[in-house]
Design an enzyme around this catalytic site. Sequence first.
Site, PDB file in Angstrom:
ATOM      1  N   LYS A 220      16.433 -50.691   0.083  1.00  0.00           N
ATOM      2  CA  LYS A 220      15.774 -49.752   0.997  1.00  0.00           C
ATOM      3  C   LYS A 220      15.863 -50.269   2.428  1.00  0.00           C
ATOM      4  CE  LYS A 220      13.559 -46.630  -1.670  1.00  0.00           C
ATOM      5  NZ  LYS A 220      12.158 -46.447  -1.393  1.00  0.00           N
TER       6      LYS A 220
ATOM      7  N   CYS B 137       0.474 -16.652  22.938  1.00  0.00           N
ATOM      8  CA  CYS B 137       0.165 -15.783  24.068  1.00  0.00           C
ATOM      9  C   CYS B 137       0.816 -14.441  23.743  1.00  0.00           C
ATOM     10  CB  CYS B 137       0.755 -16.355  25.354  1.00  0.00           C
ATOM     11  SG  CYS B 137       0.702 -15.178  26.708  1.00  0.00           S
TER      12      CYS B 137
ATOM     13  N   ASP C 188      18.671 -39.232   1.045  1.00  0.00           N
ATOM     14  CA  ASP C 188      17.236 -38.947   1.008  1.00  0.00           C
ATOM     15  C   ASP C 188      17.023 -37.465   0.726  1.00  0.00           C
ATOM     16  OD1 ASP C 188      14.616 -39.565   1.084  1.00  0.00           O
ATOM     17  OD2 ASP C 188      14.467 -39.746   3.253  1.00  0.00           O
TER      18      ASP C 188
ATOM     19  N   CYS D 170      -0.178 -17.773  31.984  1.00  0.00           N
ATOM     20  CA  CYS D 170      -0.703 -16.511  32.511  1.00  0.00           C
ATOM     21  C   CYS D 170      -2.212 -16.375  32.304  1.00  0.00           C
ATOM     22  CB  CYS D 170       0.025 -15.327  31.883  1.00  0.00           C
ATOM     23  SG  CYS D 170      -0.371 -15.096  30.136  1.00  0.00           S
TER      24      CYS D 170
ATOM     25  N   CYS E 206       3.863 -12.050  30.169  1.00  0.00           N
ATOM     26  CA  CYS E 206       3.686 -13.484  30.434  1.00  0.00           C
ATOM     27  C   CYS E 206       4.950 -14.062  31.092  1.00  0.00           C
ATOM     28  CB  CYS E 206       3.396 -14.226  29.129  1.00  0.00           C
ATOM     29  SG  CYS E 206       3.287 -16.011  29.341  1.00  0.00           S
TER      30      CYS E 206
ATOM     31  N   CYS F 111      -3.655 -19.073  27.873  1.00  0.00           N
ATOM     32  CA  CYS F 111      -2.241 -19.389  28.083  1.00  0.00           C
ATOM     33  C   CYS F 111      -2.094 -20.254  29.335  1.00  0.00           C
ATOM     34  CB  CYS F 111      -1.433 -18.102  28.242  1.00  0.00           C
ATOM     35  SG  CYS F 111       0.285 -18.406  28.697  1.00  0.00           S
TER      36      CYS F 111
ATOM     37  N   TYR G 119      25.875 -38.155  -8.351  1.00  0.00           N
ATOM     38  CA  TYR G 119      26.140 -39.589  -8.389  1.00  0.00           C
ATOM     39  C   TYR G 119      26.189 -40.199  -9.786  1.00  0.00           C
ATOM     40  CZ  TYR G 119      21.000 -39.513  -8.260  1.00  0.00           C
ATOM     41  OH  TYR G 119      19.684 -39.238  -8.491  1.00  0.00           O
TER      42      TYR G 119
ATOM     43  N   GLU H 123      26.861 -47.161  -3.191  1.00  0.00           N
ATOM     44  CA  GLU H 123      26.799 -45.764  -2.738  1.00  0.00           C
ATOM     45  C   GLU H 123      25.663 -45.622  -1.738  1.00  0.00           C
ATOM     46  OE1 GLU H 123      26.028 -43.415  -6.228  1.00  0.00           O
ATOM     47  OE2 GLU H 123      27.521 -44.550  -7.366  1.00  0.00           O
TER      48      GLU H 123
ATOM     49  N   LYS I  73      22.314 -44.080  -0.391  1.00  0.00           N
ATOM     50  CA  LYS I  73      21.161 -43.497  -1.069  1.00  0.00           C
ATOM     51  C   LYS I  73      20.708 -42.291  -0.242  1.00  0.00           C
ATOM     52  CE  LYS I  73      16.785 -44.902  -3.111  1.00  0.00           C
ATOM     53  NZ  LYS I  73      16.031 -43.812  -2.497  1.00  0.00           N
TER      54      LYS I  73
HETATM   55 ZN   LIG Z   1       1.086 -16.277  28.714  1.00  0.00          ZN
END
Ligand SMILES: [Zn+2]
Length: 672
Positions: free
Chosen positions: A314, A426, A121, A411, A431, A408, A226, A117, A119
């Site tokens: 693994k 920002c 995660d 701007c 902007c 920023c 499983y 099967e 595995k």
């Molecule tokens: Zn900005």
Amino acid sequence: MVLDNDFKQAQRRVDELITLLDHYSHEYYVLDRPTIPDSEYDKLYQELLKLEEMYPTLVQQDSPSQRVGGTLLPGFEKVEHDLPMLSLDNAFDLDGLRAFDKRVRQLVDGEVEYECELKIDGLAVSLKYENGKLIRAVTRGDGRVGENVTGNVRSIKAVPLKLKRAVTIEARGEIYMPKSSFIQLNEEREEQGEAVFANPRNAAAGTLRNLNPQVTASRNLSVFLYSIVQYGDLNVETQSDALNSLDKLGLRTNPERTVFQSIEEVWTYIEEYQNKRTSLPYEIDGIVIKVNKFDNQEQAGYTVKAPRWAIAYKFPAEEAKTTVNEIEWSVGRTGVVTPTALMDPVHLAGTTVQRASLHNVDLIKEKDIRINDTVFVRKAGDIIPEVVRVDFDSRSKETEPCQIPTQCPACQSELVHLEDEVALRCVNPKCPAQAKERLIHFVSRNAMNIDGLGEKIIIQLFEKQLVQDVSDLYRLNKEDLLTLDKIADKSAENLLNAIKNSKDNSLEKLLFGLGIKHVGAKAARLLAEEYESIENIKRASLEDIQSIEGIGEIIAESIVAFFELEAAMDLIDKLKSFGINMTYTGVKRQATINTDSYFNDKTVVITGKLEHFKRNDLKEELTLLGANVTGSISKKTDLLIAGIDAGSKLDKAKELEVSIWDEKRLLKELSE
Ligand SMILES: [Zn+2]
């Protein structure tokens, strides 16, 4: 007694290993924030086991080898498992598997069969059904005592609340987050200034342990069962029988399983899935191999920690080493400023990688990533490149901690760090970088779908001040467009046509395009179907919106807040004045697309005579499962469904190594 040097050295190393493993195990189990890949942990753990085997007097009570798993979290009721949830021993290569096979054959009478099967995660859970009803869901915890997460598990649609038959059983499996949901979740979190999850497993764990079941429900978790540990009246003699009976009860199992007679065949299966893993819709980290027949399992028996009749192979971690050359800061449409590492190009799991989002300032500080550092990269969810850790051994003395911007980059206004966020923001409403990103979002495929309006043109439109907000698009004329670089007569006309055509889009595309916080393409469609016009949505109450299946409190609150904004109403009025459609024109769908399906995002071709389906019905069914059904085989095809007398398409599919299914396989998959 004089201790010899080897022993003393071993003693020191054992202490060191236990400290290390405890640390990593805490990060992994308690914080859901591992800093090393599993294979690294496993390597240290194997080293500890070896030393403890050589020097049994060094085995300590609190050694990780003396307990089944990690530590428990506070916050959920603790429940003792009726039967402990054991972990499996690991193998990392063919030799390890051959040793396992040899041991099994010594313990077992007659022929041995192995059931293989994938595995998954995710996060292991045990589900208890009484007379067919789900009464309890408990996480693995330390293997003996887990956490009661029934409330959250009930919200996972892949977990049936009632089985097809009134049996009393306990089944175990893995709760996981599909890759597509993981990527979407992280994109949304990054955009909203929230911390991102390192991988789908952590996202699933964080979601399952969230104290608000609404959040769990909104995040699209799924499950594969499983094993069965309490059988009720089920009469099964093998692991494959057990999985088939889970299927029959309506529980979700993974279809990619196969039974083999030899460990060499098992190895070909492992190699096959090692190649396929990146194209699966969920993350796998190996293959589980189980002795198939239960009477053989009994003969093989158990060690203190694990069954002798099963082993987990693994996969090696797919990591690459490269150098960080620069850290780039960019502004998203909500004002979040995100750092990206620009790196020397490096080959990783099938593609060349040279950019990786570093997500936020906290993450840069936590991992201490600096310019010129050598770093390890991998792909989160098998897709998104990420910097795992810095190779501190090769760091040169001249490096300095990464400079965090205070202004920023677009701007120059002062950046803010809101209290409950990890992001820098920002907050300048004017902007230009944010406006640009909002426009890119507005014209994107799932939004207004305006073809030909790429980023380069959008940047020019802003620079020449032809556009300030999305409504200005509808003001553009041919003369405006001809002032842009590389736009000739014909392309200007095409672009104007595309803009004009977008006026007739159905409401959901506009709703999504407006970029309302938390409103993705799916929520936009649900809202459009329910209310049919923007006026109706504006009038709807919080309770009313929340009552729509699939729309939670968070989305509902955000919608109500949006329609209370004066600026938002002004924008909608402007769009209206340009004749943009504000009503739902689509057909109400009975079923919604199941994004967790195997077929989701797969390009599928059907050929040959079908016995069990009408071709059009099958096409519709697959489309609802998220597939893109096309007419001809190409490199982009994921799957060919071949009926009887399949001709040239079958040959072409073989030539291009496209997966081919017959109707039997298809029926099996569709019955999941
Ligand atoms: Zn900005």
